[in-house]
Motif scaffolding. Structure first.
Motif, mmCIF file in Angstrom:
data_model
loop_
_atom_site.group_PDB
_atom_site.id
_atom_site.type_symbol
_atom_site.label_atom_id
_atom_site.label_comp_id
_atom_site.label_asym_id
_atom_site.label_seq_id
_atom_site.Cartn_x
_atom_site.Cartn_y
_atom_site.Cartn_z
ATOM 1 N N GLY A 95 0.815 -1.199 0.000
ATOM 2 C CA GLY A 95 0.000 0.000 0.000
ATOM 3 C C GLY A 95 0.850 1.251 0.000
ATOM 4 N N ASP A 96 0.188 2.349 0.237
ATOM 5 C CA ASP A 96 0.808 3.668 0.233
ATOM 6 C C ASP A 96 1.506 3.913 1.577
ATOM 7 O OD1 ASP A 96 1.095 6.533 0.681
ATOM 8 O OD2 ASP A 96 -0.137 6.809 -1.113
ATOM 9 N N VAL A 97 2.807 3.994 1.542
ATOM 10 C CA VAL A 97 3.601 4.160 2.767
ATOM 11 C C VAL A 97 3.250 5.471 3.472
ATOM 12 C CG1 VAL A 97 5.947 4.464 3.694
ATOM 13 C CG2 VAL A 97 5.489 2.694 1.973
ATOM 14 N N GLU A 98 3.127 6.555 2.722
ATOM 15 C CA GLU A 98 2.859 7.852 3.347
ATOM 16 C C GLU A 98 1.501 7.873 4.052
ATOM 17 O OE1 GLU A 98 5.128 10.283 3.843
ATOM 18 O OE2 GLU A 98 6.497 8.842 2.923
ATOM 19 N N LYS A 99 0.479 7.296 3.441
ATOM 20 C CA LYS A 99 -0.836 7.227 4.088
ATOM 21 C C LYS A 99 -0.778 6.359 5.336
ATOM 22 C CE LYS A 99 -3.743 8.039 0.056
ATOM 23 N NZ LYS A 99 -4.716 7.452 -0.875
ATOM 24 N N GLN A 100 -0.038 5.262 5.252
ATOM 25 C CA GLN A 100 0.064 4.370 6.400
ATOM 26 C C GLN A 100 0.844 5.027 7.537
ATOM 27 O OE1 GLN A 100 -1.722 1.506 6.566
ATOM 28 N NE2 GLN A 100 -1.194 1.786 8.689
ATOM 29 N N LYS A 101 1.860 5.790 7.206
ATOM 30 C CA LYS A 101 2.597 6.526 8.241
ATOM 31 C C LYS A 101 1.666 7.480 8.980
ATOM 32 C CE LYS A 101 6.342 8.597 6.905
ATOM 33 N NZ LYS A 101 7.372 9.255 6.097
ATOM 34 N N LEU A 102 0.788 8.161 8.247
ATOM 35 C CA LEU A 102 -0.160 9.082 8.890
ATOM 36 C C LEU A 102 -1.101 8.343 9.830
ATOM 37 C CD1 LEU A 102 -1.013 11.483 5.931
ATOM 38 C CD2 LEU A 102 0.450 11.949 7.910
ATOM 39 N N ARG A 103 -1.573 7.176 9.426
ATOM 40 C CA ARG A 103 -2.440 6.368 10.303
ATOM 41 C C ARG A 103 -1.681 5.931 11.550
ATOM 42 N NH1 ARG A 103 -5.644 1.659 7.959
ATOM 43 N NH2 ARG A 103 -6.560 1.844 10.022
ATOM 44 N N TRP A 104 -0.421 5.535 11.375
ATOM 45 C CA TRP A 104 0.391 5.106 12.514
ATOM 46 C C TRP A 104 0.616 6.281 13.465
ATOM 47 C CZ3 TRP A 104 6.090 3.014 12.060
ATOM 48 C CH2 TRP A 104 6.496 2.488 13.290
ATOM 49 N N ILE A 105 0.907 7.444 12.917
ATOM 50 C CA ILE A 105 1.091 8.641 13.748
ATOM 51 C C ILE A 105 -0.174 8.928 14.555
ATOM 52 C CG2 ILE A 105 1.340 11.169 13.645
ATOM 53 C CD1 ILE A 105 3.404 10.629 11.327
ATOM 54 N N GLU A 106 -1.343 8.823 13.913
ATOM 55 C CA GLU A 106 -2.609 9.019 14.635
ATOM 56 C C GLU A 106 -2.729 8.022 15.784
ATOM 57 O OE1 GLU A 106 -5.621 8.652 11.658
ATOM 58 O OE2 GLU A 106 -5.140 10.590 10.745
ATOM 59 N N GLY A 107 -2.300 6.781 15.548
ATOM 60 C CA GLY A 107 -2.341 5.756 16.593
ATOM 61 C C GLY A 107 -1.420 6.079 17.748
ATOM 62 N N VAL A 108 -0.240 6.586 17.441
ATOM 63 C CA VAL A 108 0.701 6.980 18.506
ATOM 64 C C VAL A 108 0.118 8.153 19.295
ATOM 65 C CG1 VAL A 108 2.991 7.955 18.965
ATOM 66 C CG2 VAL A 108 2.742 6.047 17.344
ATOM 67 N N GLN A 109 -0.437 9.129 18.597
ATOM 68 C CA GLN A 109 -1.044 10.278 19.284
ATOM 69 C C GLN A 109 -2.193 9.846 20.190
ATOM 70 O OE1 GLN A 109 -1.876 12.537 15.719
ATOM 71 N NE2 GLN A 109 -0.111 13.892 16.064
ATOM 72 N N ALA A 110 -2.916 8.809 19.796
ATOM 73 C CA ALA A 110 -4.075 8.343 20.569
ATOM 74 C C ALA A 110 -3.688 7.814 21.949
ATOM 75 C CB ALA A 110 -4.837 7.275 19.789
ATOM 76 N N TYR A 111 -2.429 7.460 22.138
ATOM 77 C CA TYR A 111 -1.999 7.030 23.473
ATOM 78 C C TYR A 111 -2.087 8.177 24.478
ATOM 79 C CZ TYR A 111 -0.388 2.428 21.931
ATOM 80 O OH TYR A 111 -0.326 1.142 21.448
ATOM 81 N N GLY A 112 -2.215 9.399 23.994
ATOM 82 C CA GLY A 112 -2.373 10.552 24.875
ATOM 83 C C GLY A 112 -3.669 10.533 25.656
ATOM 84 N N HIS A 113 -4.636 9.758 25.197
ATOM 85 C CA HIS A 113 -5.906 9.620 25.926
ATOM 86 C C HIS A 113 -6.298 8.141 26.014
ATOM 87 C CE1 HIS A 113 -7.805 9.336 21.936
ATOM 88 N NE2 HIS A 113 -7.066 10.376 21.620
ATOM 89 N N PHE A 114 -5.312 7.302 26.291
ATOM 90 C CA PHE A 114 -5.506 5.855 26.365
ATOM 91 C C PHE A 114 -6.459 5.473 27.490
ATOM 92 C CE2 PHE A 114 -4.344 1.742 28.220
ATOM 93 C CZ PHE A 114 -4.450 0.918 27.118
#
Length: 149
Positions: A95-114
């Motif tokens: 798949g698209d690496v750049e789009k997947q990186k953005l999804r992963w970044i969103e996942g990392v940010q989500a740990y801020g309200h785990f």
């Protein structure tokens, strides 16, 4: 110890994620960069409980899981190279690496309200929030090191 629940550690991981590209080459393992980023996204969603999930500890985990959890969360030692991936987290598609990186970044940010008190690791079993934070960091770090980031 580093934990994904610390904002500066999340920012460090995000910077490292941004530094990888479709041209990044692995230092070990079989996944390409897209598969690794997708694997990490799926793993974060599993830990955070963003998808419907029935958590259950495997039989071998009931025997060895507590020991392995303590071994992996008691110090700064990174996860070893070529640690096996569970079948549910194996990614074969492309798949698209750049789009997947953005999804992963969103996942990392989500740990801020785990908040996922029902999480049970399939091998380690029930984990404290502190253990989840440490291990989630080590998991991301492992794969970023895998691609030189």
């Amino acid at each position: 110890m580093k934990t994904v629940f610390d904002p500066s550690t999340r920012n460090e991981l995000i910077g490292r994620i941004r530094s990888i590209s479709a041209n990044s080459r692995r230092n070990w393992g079989k996944m390409n960069v897209y598969q690794m980023a997708r694997h990490c996204t799926i793993w974060d969603e599993w830990v955070q409980g963003t998808q419907p999930e029935v958590y259950r500890q495997d039989f071998l985990g009931k025997i060895f899981g507590r020991w392995a959890l303590k071994s992996n969360t008691r110090n700064e030692k990174p996860l070893p190279k070529n640690t096996p991936t569970g079948k549910r987290f194996t990614v074969k598609d492309q798949g698209d690496v750049e789009k997947q990186k953005l999804r992963w970044i969103e996942g990392v940010q989500a740990y801020g309200h785990f908040s996922n008190p029902s999480f049970i690791h399939d091998f380690f079993g029930k984990m404290t929030e502190e253990q989840i934070g440490i291990f989630a960091y080590k998991h991301a770090d492992h794969h970023l090191r895998q691609f030189g980031a």
